[in-house]
Design a protein around this motif. Structure first.
Motif, PDB file in Angstrom:
ATOM      1  N   SER A  11      10.703  -4.613  13.196  1.00 54.56           N
ATOM      2  CA  SER A  11       9.304  -4.530  13.427  1.00 54.56           C
ATOM      3  C   SER A  11       8.993  -4.268  14.928  1.00 54.56           C
ATOM      4  CB  SER A  11       8.244  -4.988  12.792  1.00 54.56           C
ATOM      5  OG  SER A  11       7.996  -5.875  13.651  1.00 54.56           O
ATOM      6  N   LEU A  31       2.411  -4.588  12.522  1.00 56.83           N
ATOM      7  CA  LEU A  31       1.621  -5.963  11.332  1.00 56.83           C
ATOM      8  C   LEU A  31       1.120  -6.301  11.062  1.00 56.83           C
ATOM      9  CD1 LEU A  31       5.742  -8.330  12.216  1.00 56.83           C
ATOM     10  CD2 LEU A  31       5.035  -5.944  10.631  1.00 56.83           C
ATOM     11  N   LEU A  78      -2.273  -4.535  10.864  1.00 58.75           N
ATOM     12  CA  LEU A  78      -2.748  -3.418  10.097  1.00 58.75           C
ATOM     13  C   LEU A  78      -2.774  -4.178   8.845  1.00 58.75           C
ATOM     14  CD1 LEU A  78      -1.892   0.124  12.113  1.00 58.75           C
ATOM     15  CD2 LEU A  78      -3.237  -1.955  11.599  1.00 58.75           C
ATOM     16  N   SER A  79      -1.810  -4.713   7.781  1.00 58.10           N
ATOM     17  CA  SER A  79      -1.080  -4.761   6.369  1.00 58.10           C
ATOM     18  C   SER A  79      -1.732  -6.522   6.244  1.00 58.10           C
ATOM     19  CB  SER A  79       0.681  -4.630   5.951  1.00 58.10           C
ATOM     20  OG  SER A  79       1.156  -5.705   6.535  1.00 58.10           O
ATOM     21  N   HIS A  80      -2.255  -7.405   7.536  1.00 55.40           N
ATOM     22  CA  HIS A  80      -2.723  -8.645   7.266  1.00 55.40           C
ATOM     23  C   HIS A  80      -4.030  -8.400   8.232  1.00 55.40           C
ATOM     24  CE1 HIS A  80       1.721  -9.033   6.317  1.00 55.40           C
ATOM     25  NE2 HIS A  80       1.061  -9.969   5.843  1.00 55.40           N
ATOM     26  N   VAL A  93      -9.201  -2.850  10.266  1.00 57.33           N
ATOM     27  CA  VAL A  93      -9.123  -2.045   9.282  1.00 57.33           C
ATOM     28  C   VAL A  93      -9.698  -2.068   8.304  1.00 57.33           C
ATOM     29  CG1 VAL A  93      -7.413  -2.215   7.025  1.00 57.33           C
ATOM     30  CG2 VAL A  93      -6.904  -2.792   9.367  1.00 57.33           C
ATOM     31  N   CYS A 146      -7.322   8.335   3.674  1.00 57.06           N
ATOM     32  CA  CYS A 146      -6.633   6.798   3.975  1.00 57.06           C
ATOM     33  C   CYS A 146      -5.423   7.025   5.450  1.00 57.06           C
ATOM     34  CB  CYS A 146      -5.954   6.072   2.040  1.00 57.06           C
ATOM     35  SG  CYS A 146      -7.021   5.640   1.319  1.00 57.06           S
ATOM     36  N   ASP A 147      -5.327   5.779   5.610  1.00 53.07           N
ATOM     37  CA  ASP A 147      -4.358   5.954   7.043  1.00 53.07           C
ATOM     38  C   ASP A 147      -5.197   6.718   8.277  1.00 53.07           C
ATOM     39  OD1 ASP A 147      -2.223   4.845   5.835  1.00 53.07           O
ATOM     40  OD2 ASP A 147      -1.166   5.951   4.882  1.00 53.07           O
ATOM     41  N   ALA A 158      -7.812   1.765   5.153  1.00 55.06           N
ATOM     42  CA  ALA A 158      -6.822   1.361   4.200  1.00 55.06           C
ATOM     43  C   ALA A 158      -7.646   0.916   3.206  1.00 55.06           C
ATOM     44  CB  ALA A 158      -5.915   0.356   4.624  1.00 55.06           C
ATOM     45  N   ALA A 209      -9.478  -2.145   1.505  1.00 53.78           N
ATOM     46  CA  ALA A 209      -9.471  -2.673   2.586  1.00 53.78           C
ATOM     47  C   ALA A 209     -11.031  -3.849   2.799  1.00 53.78           C
ATOM     48  CB  ALA A 209      -9.746  -1.795   4.357  1.00 53.78           C
TER      49      ALA A 209
END
Length: 335
Positions: A50, A56, A58-60, A192, A283-284, A332, A335
């Motif tokens: 990555s 990474l 942004l998803s956590h 987020v 979203c995004d 997202a 969120a």
């Protein structure tokens, strides 16, 4: 700004295109190498694959009341020999311009605030070109209340030592030069937010005037995939009350600016931003808030080499400005 990539040590990036050039090109505040990873253990294969994306963290996003690990990634840019270094991670209440006195060190798993960088297999000696990561994750304090926070990572190496006591700055220009001319310092002012809403209240974003004279500030909003709308920046502090509105231009790539406001010398306070959109936020989508100060006629060389032209600032048409700080919000689902 004429940027040169002459860094010959461990790099913690400010953004994905960052290759160690100085001064760092925008965005300075979106380090993909400061990686919130929730309660999971970050696999080294994912860390390497990555490196050029995705982000990474942004998803956590930080989940309050749970275990939150944060890793710091680096890369050895030395061409002829290995490198080694230790990383520290600090946090502060989120803001458009952080007062360095607000930075607080984070403690790593196992204790301590300074963590060696290691390669796959755990060795501290980092060969040229190799990716490394903090041997232990830093832990987000469970006592921190919900809100927006910024993180700052520093890498201390034999060739480029960084003290555990971060510097203080007597002016905005001193602060900006330290930010943009240190490839071993990484910043992450990114959060987020839920998508599909039309109104967002982004409260208690820090703003400060490090100058010992009153200084003029301008706020801006831009992004990607933003519907049209308005953003109102306000402060109820009686030392510097204001309410300033900027237009949001769909799809958001053009930046809208507020009128300017003068903040007192050595001022430290917060800004609340209310974003009202004509359509639900996709979203995004990304929303970026920024703070600027106009460059005065008697500005020195250090100010002018960091200055950027802005068009459309009310009452300050086509002037040069210093970008003082920014905060990015990514939309997202859930969120």
């Amino acid at each position: 700004m004429n940027a040169t990539a002459n860094w010959n040590d461990i790099l913690v990036r400010d953004n994905f295109p960052d290759v160690g050039q100085t001064p760092t090109a925008d965005p300075v505040w979106e380090s993909p190498d400061i990686i919130p990873f929730g309660s999971d253990i970050l696999d080294f294969g994912l860390l390497e694959s990555s490196y050029d994306g995705p982000d990474l963290g942004l998803s956590h996003p930080i989940v309050y009341g749970r275990l939150n690990r944060i890793y710091v990634r680096g890369r050895n840019l030395r061409t002829g020999c290995p490198a080694s270094g230790d990383v520290r991670l600090y946090y502060a209440p989120g803001g458009l311009l952080l007062d360095p006195r607000a930075w607080t060190p984070l403690t790593a798993e196992g204790g301590g605030t300074s963590v060696p960088l290691t390669v796959r297999g755990g060795a501290r000696e980092i060969p040229p070109g190799r990716i490394c990561v903090s041997r232990s994750a830093f832990l987000w304090p469970s006592s921190n209340p919900p809100g927006h926070y910024c993180t700052i990572a520093t890498v201390d190496t034999p060739a480029h030592p960084v003290s555990a006591t971060l510097p203080t700055f007597g002016s905005l220009v001193d602060y900006l030069n330290w930010v943009r001319y240190n490839p071993n310092v990484g910043w992450r002012n990114i959060d987020v937010i839920p998508c599909r809403q039309t109104r967002y209240v982004l409260s208690s974003l820090a703003v400060c005037n490090l100058n010992n004279t009153p200084t003029r500030f301008v706020f801006g909003i831009s992004g990607t995939d933003l519907p049209a709308g308005t953003a109102t920046f306000s402060n109820t502090d009686q030392q510097a009350p204001f309410s300033l509105t900027a237009q949001i231009y769909a799809p958001g790539t053009d930046e809208g600016y507020t009128r300017s406001v003068v903040l007192p010398a050595n001022y430290s306070g917060t800004v609340t931003v209310v974003v009202q959109l004509d359509q639900p936020l996709p979203c995004d989508a990304r929303m970026v808030l920024r703070a600027y100060t106009p460059v005065t006629a008697n500005a020195g060389e250090r100010e002018r080499r960091l200055a950027v032209p802005l068009t459309g600032v009310p009452g300050l048409q086509d002037a040069l400005f210093l970008e003082l700080g920014a905060y990015t919000f990514v939309a997202a689902p859930g969120a």
